[in-house]
Design a protein around this motif. Sequence first.
Motif, short mmCIF file in Angstrom:
data_model
loop_
_atom_site.label_atom_id
_atom_site.label_comp_id
_atom_site.label_asym_id
_atom_site.label_seq_id
_atom_site.Cartn_x
_atom_site.Cartn_y
_atom_site.Cartn_z
N UNK A 1 -8.04 -29.54 16.47
CA UNK A 1 -8.61 -28.52 17.35
C UNK A 1 -9.48 -29.19 18.40
N UNK A 2 -9.39 -28.64 19.61
CA UNK A 2 -10.19 -29.18 20.70
C UNK A 2 -11.60 -28.60 20.62
N UNK A 3 -12.57 -29.49 20.70
CA UNK A 3 -13.95 -29.04 20.66
C UNK A 3 -14.43 -28.71 22.06
N UNK A 4 -15.70 -28.41 22.21
CA UNK A 4 -16.23 -28.12 23.54
C UNK A 4 -16.14 -29.36 24.43
N UNK A 5 -16.02 -29.15 25.72
CA UNK A 5 -15.90 -30.25 26.67
C UNK A 5 -17.16 -31.11 26.60
#
Length: 65
Positions: free
Chosen positions: A16-20
């Motif tokens: 999963x992609x986390x916050x930028x």
Amino acid sequence: MSGRQGGKLKPLKAPKKGPAAELDDDDKAALERRKADALEMKAAKEKAAKGGPPGGGIKKSSGKK
């Protein structure tokens, strides 16, 4: 018996992609430097591809005089 008996394997899940991530001044400067270097290299490659001998190089003679 083995754990998996043929059939199509399931694809692995992508993480999963986390916050930028926040970039600080040093990171921004490094990214700009990399972009500038890439542009310079691209221009140099194009210039080198255009070049070459104007006469087409060494011509092979037939040997007849």
